[in-house]
Motif scaffolding. Sequence first.
Motif, mmCIF file in Angstrom:
data_model
loop_
_atom_site.group_PDB
_atom_site.id
_atom_site.type_symbol
_atom_site.label_atom_id
_atom_site.label_comp_id
_atom_site.label_asym_id
_atom_site.label_seq_id
_atom_site.Cartn_x
_atom_site.Cartn_y
_atom_site.Cartn_z
ATOM 1 N N ASP A 165 0.909 -1.173 0.048
ATOM 2 C CA ASP A 165 0.060 -0.131 -0.110
ATOM 3 C C ASP A 165 0.958 1.081 0.001
ATOM 4 O O ASP A 165 1.696 1.455 0.822
ATOM 5 C CB ASP A 165 -0.678 0.051 1.166
ATOM 6 C CG ASP A 165 -1.615 1.037 1.251
ATOM 7 O OD1 ASP A 165 -1.546 2.417 0.654
ATOM 8 O OD2 ASP A 165 -3.054 0.960 1.777
ATOM 9 N N PRO A 166 0.709 2.123 -0.965
ATOM 10 C CA PRO A 166 1.698 3.283 -0.951
ATOM 11 C C PRO A 166 1.420 4.312 -0.030
ATOM 12 O O PRO A 166 2.574 5.048 0.207
ATOM 13 C CB PRO A 166 1.280 3.811 -2.538
ATOM 14 C CG PRO A 166 -0.066 3.498 -2.711
ATOM 15 C CD PRO A 166 -0.328 2.036 -1.916
ATOM 16 N N ARG A 167 0.050 4.180 0.716
ATOM 17 C CA ARG A 167 0.272 5.278 1.823
ATOM 18 C C ARG A 167 0.894 4.680 3.161
ATOM 19 O O ARG A 167 1.252 5.593 3.848
ATOM 20 C CB ARG A 167 -1.366 5.252 2.075
ATOM 21 C CG ARG A 167 -2.123 5.952 0.759
ATOM 22 C CD ARG A 167 -3.926 5.651 0.916
ATOM 23 N NE ARG A 167 -4.127 4.345 0.716
ATOM 24 C CZ ARG A 167 -5.370 3.884 0.232
ATOM 25 N NH1 ARG A 167 -6.208 4.441 0.249
ATOM 26 N NH2 ARG A 167 -5.567 2.570 0.102
ATOM 27 N N ALA A 225 2.413 11.462 -1.895
ATOM 28 C CA ALA A 225 3.529 10.764 -2.671
ATOM 29 C C ALA A 225 4.996 11.281 -2.693
ATOM 30 O O ALA A 225 5.693 10.969 -3.600
ATOM 31 C CB ALA A 225 2.992 10.460 -4.069
ATOM 32 N N THR A 226 5.059 12.589 -2.343
ATOM 33 C CA THR A 226 6.546 13.409 -2.456
ATOM 34 C C THR A 226 7.031 13.726 -1.127
ATOM 35 O O THR A 226 6.431 14.395 -0.375
ATOM 36 C CB THR A 226 6.152 14.568 -3.235
ATOM 37 O OG1 THR A 226 5.799 13.972 -4.557
ATOM 38 C CG2 THR A 226 7.474 15.101 -3.701
ATOM 39 N N ILE A 313 -4.589 4.876 8.331
ATOM 40 C CA ILE A 313 -3.756 5.382 7.299
ATOM 41 C C ILE A 313 -5.016 5.451 6.080
ATOM 42 O O ILE A 313 -5.144 4.517 5.539
ATOM 43 C CB ILE A 313 -2.554 5.083 6.825
ATOM 44 C CG1 ILE A 313 -1.613 5.104 8.230
ATOM 45 C CG2 ILE A 313 -1.816 5.417 5.740
ATOM 46 C CD1 ILE A 313 -0.261 4.416 8.005
ATOM 47 N N SER A 314 -5.524 6.502 5.594
ATOM 48 C CA SER A 314 -6.031 6.498 4.430
ATOM 49 C C SER A 314 -5.864 7.678 3.549
ATOM 50 O O SER A 314 -4.846 8.682 3.979
ATOM 51 C CB SER A 314 -7.605 6.730 5.037
ATOM 52 O OG SER A 314 -7.952 7.821 5.437
ATOM 53 N N GLY A 315 -6.610 8.146 2.651
ATOM 54 C CA GLY A 315 -6.481 9.295 1.783
ATOM 55 C C GLY A 315 -6.220 8.773 0.101
ATOM 56 O O GLY A 315 -6.425 7.624 -0.235
ATOM 57 N N PRO A 316 -5.854 9.973 -0.618
ATOM 58 C CA PRO A 316 -5.939 9.680 -1.962
ATOM 59 C C PRO A 316 -4.622 8.776 -2.192
ATOM 60 O O PRO A 316 -3.490 8.847 -1.673
ATOM 61 C CB PRO A 316 -5.756 10.771 -2.485
ATOM 62 C CG PRO A 316 -5.064 11.872 -1.347
ATOM 63 C CD PRO A 316 -5.732 11.213 -0.205
ATOM 64 N N LEU A 317 -4.676 7.816 -3.267
ATOM 65 C CA LEU A 317 -3.434 7.184 -3.750
ATOM 66 C C LEU A 317 -2.677 8.099 -4.743
ATOM 67 O O LEU A 317 -3.194 8.929 -5.259
ATOM 68 C CB LEU A 317 -3.985 5.847 -4.699
ATOM 69 C CG LEU A 317 -4.533 4.882 -3.867
ATOM 70 C CD1 LEU A 317 -5.199 3.815 -4.618
ATOM 71 C CD2 LEU A 317 -3.787 4.162 -2.713
ATOM 72 N N PRO A 318 -1.299 8.037 -4.824
ATOM 73 C CA PRO A 318 -0.588 8.536 -5.544
ATOM 74 C C PRO A 318 -1.148 8.496 -7.171
ATOM 75 O O PRO A 318 -1.734 7.571 -7.665
ATOM 76 C CB PRO A 318 1.065 7.903 -5.313
ATOM 77 C CG PRO A 318 0.898 7.342 -4.384
ATOM 78 C CD PRO A 318 -0.700 6.910 -3.971
ATOM 79 N N THR A 319 -0.919 9.563 -7.996
ATOM 80 C CA THR A 319 -1.172 9.355 -9.334
ATOM 81 C C THR A 319 0.081 9.869 -10.077
ATOM 82 O O THR A 319 1.149 10.201 -9.536
ATOM 83 C CB THR A 319 -2.149 10.447 -9.582
ATOM 84 O OG1 THR A 319 -1.560 11.998 -9.592
ATOM 85 C CG2 THR A 319 -3.295 10.357 -8.756
#
Length: 324
Positions: A165-167, A225-226, A313-319
């Motif tokens: 999971d990237p988050r 993601a950054t 831990i939730s929220g938008p995924l990287p794009t």
Amino acid sequence: MTTDTHSIEIDADADAVYARLEDVSLWSEMFDPTIHGTELSREEDLQTIQLWATANGQPKTWVSERRLDPATRRISWHQSITAAPVATMSGTWSVSPAGPGRSSVELHHTYTADDGTAESLAWIAQAVDTNSVKELAALKVACEREQDAQAASFTFSDEVVTDADPRLVFAFLDRGDRWAERLEHVADVRMDEFPGGLQFLRLTTQTSDGDFHVTESFRLSQAPATLRYKQTTLPKLLSLHTGLWTITPAGEQWRVRSQHTVAIRTEAVTELLGPKATVEDARRLARSNLGNNSTRTLEAAVRWAQSVSSPSISGPLPTPAAGP
């Protein structure tokens, strides 16, 4: 309203110096106080930028509008969003030829304090003077360094591809205050947090050759993601180290990358590595040490993300747009 002027002469072509001032994405590699700079928009000669930088040791961010004039090598600017105690701040960069391959740079500031007190004005004056002197000296070093192949900066990266999971991976990288317990090569850590995702991180790390190094960095966490950082306390071998962690899609998986931009302190090479050592030896050593630590951190982040399950831990995924 108070006005200050600072200047310096640089052994570099005036057009080249102006180009470096126009491109704020390079500022973290030039200016000690700058953590990160980005261009938000540009319409003809009007440019809007955001800077994250330290002022009197405190990390802050602000937005400036700049009027670009390449023909006269002049950049006029004003802060449209300021940080206390600054009420208004404007100024100009002016670059002019000072002989063959040489240029003169002037930096002007005009400012007011939000409460108008002598104390606030003194704080601003100190920050302006400290940063201006450092920025002009650093601009000189950067412009002259890039003409020296040995001293010039270089960039490299390491990466892993994972289905974790990237988050969770980002959460591992973001929580630098937990690295001493999660990373074998980190012996000690201190992290302070500030508004807007700004962090101060002090690490004691062990390199693959067994040496311990204390480094200090200001970081800018930009979920999901950054994460960017600028080392302010460097190993003796380096004159520059900035870094970037990114998470981007890789098909049905995720690419987690660590990127470094580094410059060697050339005058320290033989002192630290021996009388026969070369700058190329120093570059290889920096690449190896930083790359090894980055790879260990990347692999540890993936292992941790795969081993835990955290509904908090939730929220938008990287794009794709979240990449470098």
